[in-house]
Every structure is written in structure tokens, then in C-alpha cells.
Design a protein around this motif. Sequence first.
Motif, PDB file in Angstrom:
ATOM      1  N   GLN A 170      47.454 -51.825  19.473  1.00  0.00           N
ATOM      2  CA  GLN A 170      48.052 -51.870  20.810  1.00  0.00           C
ATOM      3  C   GLN A 170      47.005 -51.448  21.842  1.00  0.00           C
ATOM      4  O   GLN A 170      47.267 -50.587  22.682  1.00  0.00           O
ATOM      5  CB  GLN A 170      49.272 -50.947  20.892  1.00  0.00           C
TER       6      GLN A 170
ATOM      7  N   PHE B 272      48.239 -47.253  16.451  1.00  0.00           N
ATOM      8  CA  PHE B 272      49.165 -48.237  15.900  1.00  0.00           C
ATOM      9  C   PHE B 272      48.537 -49.013  14.748  1.00  0.00           C
ATOM     10  O   PHE B 272      47.358 -49.352  14.792  1.00  0.00           O
ATOM     11  CB  PHE B 272      49.600 -49.217  16.985  1.00  0.00           C
TER      12      PHE B 272
ATOM     13  N   LEU C 129      44.828 -52.128  25.237  1.00  0.00           N
ATOM     14  CA  LEU C 129      45.192 -52.793  26.483  1.00  0.00           C
ATOM     15  C   LEU C 129      44.184 -53.915  26.700  1.00  0.00           C
ATOM     16  O   LEU C 129      43.085 -53.699  27.212  1.00  0.00           O
ATOM     17  CB  LEU C 129      45.195 -51.772  27.620  1.00  0.00           C
ATOM     18  N   GLN C 130      44.584 -55.116  26.269  1.00  0.00           N
ATOM     19  CA  GLN C 130      43.666 -56.235  26.090  1.00  0.00           C
ATOM     20  C   GLN C 130      42.917 -56.668  27.350  1.00  0.00           C
ATOM     21  O   GLN C 130      41.751 -57.010  27.284  1.00  0.00           O
ATOM     22  CB  GLN C 130      44.439 -57.437  25.545  1.00  0.00           C
TER      23      GLN C 130
ATOM     24  N   ASP D 241      50.027 -54.863  29.946  1.00  0.00           N
ATOM     25  CA  ASP D 241      49.371 -55.230  28.683  1.00  0.00           C
ATOM     26  C   ASP D 241      50.222 -54.850  27.482  1.00  0.00           C
ATOM     27  O   ASP D 241      50.355 -55.628  26.536  1.00  0.00           O
ATOM     28  CB  ASP D 241      48.001 -54.530  28.575  1.00  0.00           C
ATOM     29  N   SER D 242      50.760 -53.651  27.449  1.00  0.00           N
ATOM     30  CA  SER D 242      51.570 -53.202  26.315  1.00  0.00           C
ATOM     31  C   SER D 242      52.448 -52.040  26.740  1.00  0.00           C
ATOM     32  O   SER D 242      51.963 -50.932  26.953  1.00  0.00           O
ATOM     33  CB  SER D 242      50.667 -52.773  25.153  1.00  0.00           C
TER      34      SER D 242
ATOM     35  N   GLN E 149      50.225 -37.676  20.260  1.00  0.00           N
ATOM     36  CA  GLN E 149      49.621 -38.984  20.527  1.00  0.00           C
ATOM     37  C   GLN E 149      49.613 -39.779  19.236  1.00  0.00           C
ATOM     38  O   GLN E 149      49.652 -39.202  18.150  1.00  0.00           O
ATOM     39  CB  GLN E 149      48.196 -38.824  21.041  1.00  0.00           C
ATOM     40  N   ARG E 150      49.509 -41.101  19.328  1.00  0.00           N
ATOM     41  CA  ARG E 150      49.488 -41.916  18.117  1.00  0.00           C
ATOM     42  C   ARG E 150      48.597 -43.139  18.277  1.00  0.00           C
ATOM     43  O   ARG E 150      48.264 -43.551  19.384  1.00  0.00           O
ATOM     44  CB  ARG E 150      50.897 -42.369  17.749  1.00  0.00           C
TER      45      ARG E 150
ATOM     46  N   ALA F 120      54.703 -37.565  24.362  1.00  0.00           N
ATOM     47  CA  ALA F 120      53.283 -37.578  24.707  1.00  0.00           C
ATOM     48  C   ALA F 120      52.969 -36.405  25.624  1.00  0.00           C
ATOM     49  O   ALA F 120      51.958 -35.725  25.471  1.00  0.00           O
ATOM     50  CB  ALA F 120      52.917 -38.901  25.371  1.00  0.00           C
TER      51      ALA F 120
ATOM     52  N   VAL G 240      43.116 -44.684  30.857  1.00  0.00           N
ATOM     53  CA  VAL G 240      44.587 -44.655  30.799  1.00  0.00           C
ATOM     54  C   VAL G 240      45.040 -43.541  29.868  1.00  0.00           C
ATOM     55  O   VAL G 240      46.061 -42.891  30.109  1.00  0.00           O
ATOM     56  CB  VAL G 240      45.156 -46.022  30.335  1.00  0.00           C
ATOM     57  N   GLY G 241      44.248 -43.292  28.817  1.00  0.00           N
ATOM     58  CA  GLY G 241      44.560 -42.191  27.905  1.00  0.00           C
ATOM     59  C   GLY G 241      44.613 -40.851  28.620  1.00  0.00           C
ATOM     60  O   GLY G 241      45.278 -39.909  28.173  1.00  0.00           O
TER      61      GLY G 241
ATOM     62  N   PRO H 133      59.264 -41.538  23.794  1.00  0.00           N
ATOM     63  CA  PRO H 133      57.844 -41.471  23.425  1.00  0.00           C
ATOM     64  C   PRO H 133      56.970 -40.897  24.544  1.00  0.00           C
ATOM     65  O   PRO H 133      56.060 -40.106  24.279  1.00  0.00           O
ATOM     66  CB  PRO H 133      57.491 -42.935  23.150  1.00  0.00           C
ATOM     67  N   ALA H 134      57.286 -41.254  25.811  1.00  0.00           N
ATOM     68  CA  ALA H 134      56.481 -40.749  26.928  1.00  0.00           C
ATOM     69  C   ALA H 134      56.614 -39.236  27.058  1.00  0.00           C
ATOM     70  O   ALA H 134      55.638 -38.523  27.309  1.00  0.00           O
ATOM     71  CB  ALA H 134      56.889 -41.440  28.234  1.00  0.00           C
TER      72      ALA H 134
ATOM     73  N   ARG I  74      41.233 -43.360  22.894  1.00  0.00           N
ATOM     74  CA  ARG I  74      42.244 -43.334  23.947  1.00  0.00           C
ATOM     75  C   ARG I  74      43.252 -42.216  23.697  1.00  0.00           C
ATOM     76  O   ARG I  74      43.632 -41.485  24.616  1.00  0.00           O
ATOM     77  CB  ARG I  74      42.948 -44.690  23.975  1.00  0.00           C
ATOM     78  N   ALA I  75      43.668 -42.074  22.426  1.00  0.00           N
ATOM     79  CA  ALA I  75      44.627 -41.020  22.094  1.00  0.00           C
ATOM     80  C   ALA I  75      43.998 -39.641  22.289  1.00  0.00           C
ATOM     81  O   ALA I  75      44.635 -38.726  22.813  1.00  0.00           O
ATOM     82  CB  ALA I  75      45.113 -41.185  20.653  1.00  0.00           C
TER      83      ALA I  75
ATOM     84  N   ALA J 185      52.269 -49.132  24.187  1.00  0.00           N
ATOM     85  CA  ALA J 185      51.070 -48.299  24.307  1.00  0.00           C
ATOM     86  C   ALA J 185      51.182 -47.420  25.553  1.00  0.00           C
ATOM     87  O   ALA J 185      50.891 -46.223  25.511  1.00  0.00           O
ATOM     88  CB  ALA J 185      49.825 -49.171  24.368  1.00  0.00           C
TER      89      ALA J 185
ATOM     90  N   ALA K  12      53.803 -46.258  27.089  1.00  0.00           N
ATOM     91  CA  ALA K  12      54.762 -45.173  26.904  1.00  0.00           C
ATOM     92  C   ALA K  12      54.179 -44.083  26.003  1.00  0.00           C
ATOM     93  O   ALA K  12      54.329 -42.890  26.292  1.00  0.00           O
ATOM     94  CB  ALA K  12      56.060 -45.700  26.306  1.00  0.00           C
ATOM     95  N   THR K  13      53.483 -44.464  24.933  1.00  0.00           N
ATOM     96  CA  THR K  13      52.946 -43.435  24.037  1.00  0.00           C
ATOM     97  C   THR K  13      51.805 -42.665  24.696  1.00  0.00           C
ATOM     98  O   THR K  13      51.461 -41.579  24.245  1.00  0.00           O
ATOM     99  CB  THR K  13      52.423 -44.017  22.708  1.00  0.00           C
ATOM    100  N   LEU K  14      51.227 -43.221  25.759  1.00  0.00           N
ATOM    101  CA  LEU K  14      50.182 -42.485  26.468  1.00  0.00           C
ATOM    102  C   LEU K  14      50.787 -41.608  27.564  1.00  0.00           C
ATOM    103  O   LEU K  14      50.070 -40.992  28.343  1.00  0.00           O
ATOM    104  CB  LEU K  14      49.160 -43.452  27.063  1.00  0.00           C
ATOM    105  N   GLY K  15      52.115 -41.577  27.626  1.00  0.00           N
ATOM    106  CA  GLY K  15      52.784 -40.670  28.549  1.00  0.00           C
ATOM    107  C   GLY K  15      53.165 -41.296  29.876  1.00  0.00           C
ATOM    108  O   GLY K  15      53.585 -40.597  30.794  1.00  0.00           O
ATOM    109  N   ILE K  16      53.026 -42.621  30.004  1.00  0.00           N
ATOM    110  CA  ILE K  16      53.389 -43.282  31.258  1.00  0.00           C
ATOM    111  C   ILE K  16      54.893 -43.532  31.271  1.00  0.00           C
ATOM    112  O   ILE K  16      55.429 -44.119  30.332  1.00  0.00           O
ATOM    113  CB  ILE K  16      52.626 -44.617  31.407  1.00  0.00           C
TER     114      ILE K  16
END
Lengths: 263, 326
Positions: free
Chosen positions: A88, A84, A90-91, B191-192, A81-82, A76, A101-102, A72-73, A164-165, B195, B197-201
Amino acid sequence: MALLDVTNVSLAFGGVKALSEISFAVNEGEIFSIIGPNGAGKTSLFNVVGGVYIPDQGEVHFAGDNLRDLSPAKRAARGIQRTFQNLQTLQSMTVLENVMVGMHLRQSSGFISALLGLPRIHEENEFAVRASMEFLKTLNLEHLSRQQAGTLPYGAQKRLEIARALAAQPKLLLLDEPAAGLNPQETIEMAEVIRRIAKQGTTVLLVEHDMRLVMDVSDRVFVLNFGRALACGTAKQVSSNPEVIEAYLGVETPEENSRAAVN
Amino acid sequence: MFRLKREFISLTAFAAFLIVLPLLMPNAYFLDVATKTIINAIVCVGLNLLLGYAGQISLGHAAFFALGGYATAVLGSRLSVPAPLAMLAGAVLVGVISYVIGRALLHLRGHYLAMATLGFGAIVSIILNRELAITGGPDGMPVGPFQIAGYSLPSALGGYVLAAVGLFIAVKLATSLINTRAGRALRAINDSEIAAATLGIEVAAFKVKVFVISAIFASIAGSIFAHADRFITPVEANFLRSVEFVAMVVIGGLGSVVGAIVGAIIFTLLPQMFAHFEEFRHVLTGALLICIMAFMPSGVVPTLASLWVRWTEPAAREKGSVHGAA
């Protein structure tokens, strides 16, 4: 040439066939929706494109490249991008930080310069804050930027995931049920947001239950039923397709009528 | 801008505290306790990056600590390598070892790192005990003072100054990490992971880097300890020491630099405070730690911080509404 090309994809969990020989192609700049009754395989298909599941058979090409072995990384990094279905966000981070972070893929500083507090870190941060605020504005979240993401109402968290995406400036954006749990007014606003995203050049792949939203925004609609392709075409074509109507509404057969009469 | 200013003020206040602290110590014993506390705090600030941000447990930080200490003892004191170079050599050695361990394990989910570092700690402990010719075996070996170009501070104060400088640098590094691209990526992973990984980290690669950084912090702390105590034994690599470091971070509060320091203070001071209860001091320490975890499950510092926010909230909310109306 198609931006996303799904060819002959099959996926099974144990004995359960989630997807059977699915093929479709999404063109650049279009809003392409996947619909189908519950359990039709929409989210499975989504996860195959996103890299969460690897299909048992078939291939997914993005901008000409086979995505098969990409995490997935890595996907990206190619521009996918996706969001959920079950949030998801980041709480523990603020709304602004979520979007920052996006922007991870668009910046490059690492641990060494971060630990040493080099000047470029400061510049990078300032740029990230400014750009992120723009994305928050697009989704009407800028007044919440300092709040912790976990404290936001459901609808706002959905929009935050989209912001974010978008911050990653993706070529393809996968939206997993963006209207689920939204009220009618919020759904109308969501349609507006999706249209704007496509207009700015990002291709959108949408999985959605809300038919009004789908029919409203989609250039093309792909219908799944029990893991099989049922139909594909414009919203109008699909909604007048008898097979689709049957899958969604159920068609009364004479047999059922007679049984109903006996009861 | 405001945040930077506040960070500068807190760091200055912290430096002032570290400078004043030895002047308040009535005798050499207290100064020694302060030094040990500060050295533990250095390990905790590093371990907190791994545990509190990357969510991974290491049960081998005492081994990294001991390797740093022995690098200083063997290279610095026995082979007369300059002290800063010996310290650096220990850090490089620990960095390479932790990279190899992390690279092999951190792409797996779950507690593989905890298990592997547990095993690694046992190996280090055995080697330090058995290799009499190099390490002096269970009796340990003496270490010289920290010298730069032949100069060194008087012994007890010298240890304190070295530890205080070390902690200040550790805190400065850790706090400047948090609000950067790398720091945000770490917090996102916590946190997730999905999330992130899908942001490219690249989740696994980030975990490896943090593991290496936190191991190096422990190694430097170990070198400082060797200079401060003027002696080192294999007890420093003991498994229980690793557990203590983890406990300090958890008690102080995961994901908080201040929490890591507070945890180290509580955990180092409690047994000393209960010293006149003799054997029962460990029972009392244990009981108090259980109480802390029962009533402050997220750790001392985060719990107190949220109480403070709740206490001052009415004022904050009023301000917020005025701001919102305007």
C-alpha cells in the motif's frame, strides 16, 4: 507490563471461524512473531490488532488501553503502525513524500495555514524533508527519494513501507510478511533491518512465512493452526515442539503408510 | 528552494497573462467570454481539490455558485450591504451548508455525496424559482457593480478584473496547498485510503474540509459572476451546470491545477467557437469532448505533460546516469 495484550479473541466470517480464543502478550522492546500454515488466521489476527476487523469476542489492550472502539487512524495516533502484505505505497507520490506522509501525526499544520502559505508551513516542510531523508537512509532508499513510489521494484517498495511506518515513530510496528517476494540476499538485509528497529526501542510484531527469518530474529514465536493457538515460546522451543512439526510437515500415520503401500 | 523559485516564476507569468489578456480582446463580446471562462476556472480549481485529490464527486457546485451569486444580489444590491461583505456572507452560508452535508455523508464510502448534492441542487433551484419576493423568481434579478467605498471600475472591465483577481488568488491558494502536510494527506487519501488511515490521517474529516473549501470557491465565483454579468437567474443553479463543472475538471485532468483551468477554457470556448453551426454546435462540442476522453483518458494536461516528459526523457536519462556515476 505487556505493551500489547490480546485476550481471548475470537473472530468468525459467517460460519468460518478464523480465530478461536487467542491470547498472547507482547512485551516492550521484543520481536514477537506469529507463524502458521496458510489460512491459519495470521493476517486476521493482524487485522484485529490493526483495527481493520473488530473481534466477535475478546479484547485487545495496548499500553493499558482497550482498543476496541478505536479506528485504524486512532490506533496510529496511540503509536501503532503497520505495513501491508499486498503493498500500500502511495503510488503517485515520490518516495520522499511517502515518508513525509508517515510524519503526519508528528506535525500539526492544517488547511488554513496551508492555504495561506504561512511561514510555519515552510519550517514544517523543511523539518519533514530532513527527518524523512534519515529514515530513507536507514532503509537504503535515499538515492531513490525523487522517484515515484509506484515505479520502484517490489523489494524497494517493501522497504519504503517500513520507512514510512518508522517515520511515525511508533511504539509498536506490525510487519505483515516483510520477506515475501524478496530474494535471499534481500531477506538477510531485512532481518538486519528488523533487528535494528527493535534495538532502537520499537516493539515488533511480525507475521512471516520465511522460517529462517523468523527463527533468526524472533525473541518469541506464537504458532497458529486453524485459528487456534498451537504453541508459544522461544524459536528453539517452538521448532522442537512435536505439534508444531506436525502442523508444518505433517506426520505420517500408520494408516497412511498402509494406503501408500497398496497404491 | 528551486521548487519555490519555479512556483514564483509560474505565478508571476500567470499574473502577467491575466493582465495582458483583456488588451488582446478585440471587442466587448470577447472580453465577456474571457470573464466567463475565468469564473468557470475558479470553480474548477476548487472542485479539482475535491474531485482530483479527495476523489469525491459533487453534483451541487452550481447550487453553491448560485447561492454565492444570490447572496451578492439580495444582500448587496437589494439590502445595500457592502459588496465584499455580501460576498463573504455568501461564502459563510455555503461553508456552513456544505459542512453539514459533508459531515453527514463523507464518512460513508461510495457516491453518497454525489447523490446528496444532486438533491441539494434541485432544492436550491426550486427555492430560487419559487421565492419571487426575495429572488425575483425565474426572471432573476439585477446586481450592482462591485464597489469598494463607493468606487468601482467601468462595467465590462470591472467584471474581468474582479474575476482575474479571484482566479489568481484561487490558483495561489490551491498550489500552495499541494506541498504541505494537509495537501500530502489529501493526495495520500487519493492513492490509498487504507494506507492513509493507518498513518493516522482522519480520512473522513479531511474529505469534509476539502468539500467545504471547494464549495466556498464556487460561492465566491458565483458572487463574482453576479457582479460581472450585472444580473443573475436561477439557471445558474441548474443541474446541468454542475455536470459541466465536473466535466471541465475531468477533461482538463484530475489532480492538476493547470488542468482545471484548461478544462474550463476548452469547455467554455468550444460552444462559442462552433457558434455559426447553430443547433449543431452542441453536437460538435459533444463529439470533440468524446474524442478528448477517448484519446486522453487521464485528461488533456496530464496526457500532454507525460508526452513532454517522454519527448525530453533521453536527455534527462543521460543526465541522470552521469549524476549516478558521480
